[in-house]
Motif scaffolding. Sequence first.
Motif, PDB file in Angstrom:
ATOM      1  N   GLY A  22       0.796  -1.217   0.000  1.00 57.46           N
ATOM      2  CA  GLY A  22       0.000   0.000   0.000  1.00 57.46           C
ATOM      3  C   GLY A  22       0.826   1.264   0.000  1.00 57.46           C
ATOM      4  O   GLY A  22       0.285   2.369   0.115  1.00 57.46           O
ATOM      5  N   ALA A  23       2.150   1.129  -0.148  1.00 54.37           N
ATOM      6  CA  ALA A  23       3.038   2.290  -0.134  1.00 54.37           C
ATOM      7  C   ALA A  23       3.007   3.012  -1.474  1.00 54.37           C
ATOM      8  O   ALA A  23       2.765   2.409  -2.525  1.00 54.37           O
ATOM      9  CB  ALA A  23       4.470   1.857   0.181  1.00 54.37           C
ATOM     10  N   ILE A  24       3.245   4.317  -1.426  1.00 53.12           N
ATOM     11  CA  ILE A  24       3.372   5.131  -2.629  1.00 53.12           C
ATOM     12  C   ILE A  24       4.723   5.823  -2.598  1.00 53.12           C
ATOM     13  O   ILE A  24       5.148   6.338  -1.556  1.00 53.12           O
ATOM     14  CB  ILE A  24       2.218   6.155  -2.770  1.00 53.12           C
ATOM     15  N   GLU A  25       5.425   5.819  -3.735  1.00 52.63           N
ATOM     16  CA  GLU A  25       6.761   6.388  -3.828  1.00 52.63           C
ATOM     17  C   GLU A  25       6.796   7.467  -4.903  1.00 52.63           C
ATOM     18  O   GLU A  25       6.253   7.267  -5.999  1.00 52.63           O
ATOM     19  CB  GLU A  25       7.786   5.306  -4.183  1.00 52.63           C
ATOM     20  N   LEU A  26       7.422   8.592  -4.598  1.00 55.68           N
ATOM     21  CA  LEU A  26       7.654   9.633  -5.599  1.00 55.68           C
ATOM     22  C   LEU A  26       8.910   9.267  -6.372  1.00 55.68           C
ATOM     23  O   LEU A  26       9.999   9.175  -5.802  1.00 55.68           O
ATOM     24  CB  LEU A  26       7.825  10.986  -4.916  1.00 55.68           C
ATOM     25  N   LEU A  27       8.766   9.051  -7.678  1.00 55.82           N
ATOM     26  CA  LEU A  27       9.894   8.663  -8.511  1.00 55.82           C
ATOM     27  C   LEU A  27      10.545   9.843  -9.209  1.00 55.82           C
ATOM     28  O   LEU A  27      11.745   9.817  -9.496  1.00 55.82           O
ATOM     29  CB  LEU A  27       9.441   7.655  -9.571  1.00 55.82           C
ATOM     30  N   CYS A  28       9.763  10.865  -9.504  1.00 62.67           N
ATOM     31  CA  CYS A  28      10.268  11.999 -10.282  1.00 62.67           C
ATOM     32  C   CYS A  28       9.414  13.216  -9.993  1.00 62.67           C
ATOM     33  O   CYS A  28       8.180  13.131 -10.014  1.00 62.67           O
ATOM     34  CB  CYS A  28      10.231  11.652 -11.770  1.00 62.67           C
ATOM     35  N   ALA A  29      10.071  14.346  -9.712  1.00 59.01           N
ATOM     36  CA  ALA A  29       9.356  15.607  -9.487  1.00 59.01           C
ATOM     37  C   ALA A  29       9.899  16.708 -10.381  1.00 59.01           C
ATOM     38  O   ALA A  29       9.643  17.884 -10.136  1.00 59.01           O
ATOM     39  CB  ALA A  29       9.470  16.009  -8.016  1.00 59.01           C
ATOM     40  N   GLU A  30      10.630  16.339 -11.418  1.00 52.31           N
ATOM     41  CA  GLU A  30      11.337  17.331 -12.226  1.00 52.31           C
ATOM     42  C   GLU A  30      10.584  17.767 -13.469  1.00 52.31           C
ATOM     43  O   GLU A  30      10.952  18.746 -14.102  1.00 52.31           O
ATOM     44  CB  GLU A  30      12.703  16.756 -12.651  1.00 52.31           C
ATOM     45  N   ARG A  31       9.524  17.069 -13.835  1.00 50.92           N
ATOM     46  CA  ARG A  31       8.759  17.428 -15.026  1.00 50.92           C
ATOM     47  C   ARG A  31       7.715  18.477 -14.677  1.00 50.92           C
ATOM     48  O   ARG A  31       7.188  18.523 -13.561  1.00 50.92           O
ATOM     49  CB  ARG A  31       8.081  16.200 -15.627  1.00 50.92           C
ATOM     50  N   ASN A  32       7.393  19.315 -15.643  1.00 55.70           N
ATOM     51  CA  ASN A  32       6.433  20.392 -15.427  1.00 55.70           C
ATOM     52  C   ASN A  32       5.002  19.860 -15.411  1.00 55.70           C
ATOM     53  O   ASN A  32       4.259  20.059 -14.440  1.00 55.70           O
ATOM     54  CB  ASN A  32       6.613  21.464 -16.506  1.00 55.70           C
ATOM     55  N   HIS A  33       4.603  19.176 -16.484  1.00 56.07           N
ATOM     56  CA  HIS A  33       3.272  18.583 -16.570  1.00 56.07           C
ATOM     57  C   HIS A  33       3.393  17.161 -17.126  1.00 56.07           C
ATOM     58  O   HIS A  33       3.043  16.910 -18.290  1.00 56.07           O
ATOM     59  CB  HIS A  33       2.345  19.419 -17.452  1.00 56.07           C
ATOM     60  N   PRO A  34       3.884  16.210 -16.317  1.00 57.08           N
ATOM     61  CA  PRO A  34       4.004  14.837 -16.810  1.00 57.08           C
ATOM     62  C   PRO A  34       2.631  14.285 -17.153  1.00 57.08           C
ATOM     63  O   PRO A  34       1.661  14.501 -16.434  1.00 57.08           O
ATOM     64  CB  PRO A  34       4.632  14.096 -15.623  1.00 57.08           C
ATOM     65  N   ASN A  35       2.556  13.569 -18.259  1.00 57.66           N
ATOM     66  CA  ASN A  35       1.254  13.130 -18.754  1.00 57.66           C
ATOM     67  C   ASN A  35       1.284  11.644 -19.091  1.00 57.66           C
ATOM     68  O   ASN A  35       1.171  10.807 -18.217  1.00 57.66           O
ATOM     69  CB  ASN A  35       0.856  13.998 -19.946  1.00 57.66           C
ATOM     70  N   GLY A  36       1.464  11.290 -20.371  1.00 56.04           N
ATOM     71  CA  GLY A  36       1.472   9.890 -20.747  1.00 56.04           C
ATOM     72  C   GLY A  36       2.746   9.190 -20.305  1.00 56.04           C
ATOM     73  O   GLY A  36       3.802   9.812 -20.162  1.00 56.04           O
TER      74      GLY A  36
END
Length: 295
Positions: A159-173
Amino acid sequence: MAEQAIQYHSAWSGIIADDAAVSKLASGFQFIEGPVWDSQRGLLFFSDIPANRIYCWSPQDGVQPFREPSGNSNGLTLDRHGRLLACEHGNRRVSVTEESGSVRTLVDRFEGKRLNSPNDIVVKSDGRVYFTDPPYGLSHPSEQELPYQGVYRYLPESGAIELLCAERNHPNGLCFSPDERVLYVDDSSSQDVFVYDVADDGIIRNGRLFARLDSSVGAGVPDGLKVDVRGNVYVTGPGGIWVLDSSGTALGVIRIPEVAANLSWGGEDNRTLFITATTSLYKVETINPGIPCGL
C-alpha cells in the motif's frame, strides 16, 4: 494512405500498410481519453472526462455506458488481475473497480497531502502501478497541496506510494519499453518526450530528452504513449499519432481528423490501434502488434 500520414523515414513501411485507413467508430462525446482493451471481455474501456462517464465499446454492441459518475476519470488501465484502474481528476485519486463492480480508492495521498489530479497510468509486469500527477483536474491553483507534479509508483503488496520523479512540469502519458528497461514519460506543457532507465528495483533514473515533436505539423501536444512489440513508441501529438523508433527518430505521423489524446492496442491480434480524439473514437490497423495492458 498518403493523405492520412506524414512519412519521415523509410522504416515507416513497417508501421502501417499503404492502404490502411483511419476509421471512426463512434462520436458525439465531450472529450474522451484513456482507452484500454480488455481482452478477456473483448471490449474497449474509455473515459469522457467532462461528461463524468466511463464507456465501453465492442464490435458487437458498440458504445455502452459502464460507470457514471466516474470521478471525471482520465487514464485507464488493467492490473495483473484484470481489474480496471482509473485516474480520477474529480476525486484526485487512482481507483480500482473490483470484480463485484464496487469501486474503491487505491491511492489518493502522498505524505498526507492530496494528489493533484492523476492523469495516466501503467502497470509493470510485477504488478506495481506507475502514474503521473499533473494539475489539469484542479479548478484553481490554490487547490494544489503538493509543490510539484510527480511521477509515482504504488506498491499493492504494502500500500506504499513512492515519488519517482518531481522534475517534469506537466508529466502526462507514460509507458514501458517491451523489456521494461526504460520508462517513457511525456510533458504536455512542451513538445517533449523523456526517457528514464528502470533499475532492477523498479526505480527510475537518468531522465533525459528522448524526442521533441514538431508543433508545425498540426494541433496537439504529447499526451498518450504506447509501444509496439518492436519497441517503436507511439505518442499522440501535433497532427495525430507520432511514431518514433527506440532511438527517438521520428518515422512518421498517422493523421487523425481530430486532436488525438490517447491510444491503446486491442483486438484479437493486438494490431488494432484505438485512438481517443476529442469527440470521437477511431481505429487503424498496424503491422506490428502492440504491447497489451493487463493480463
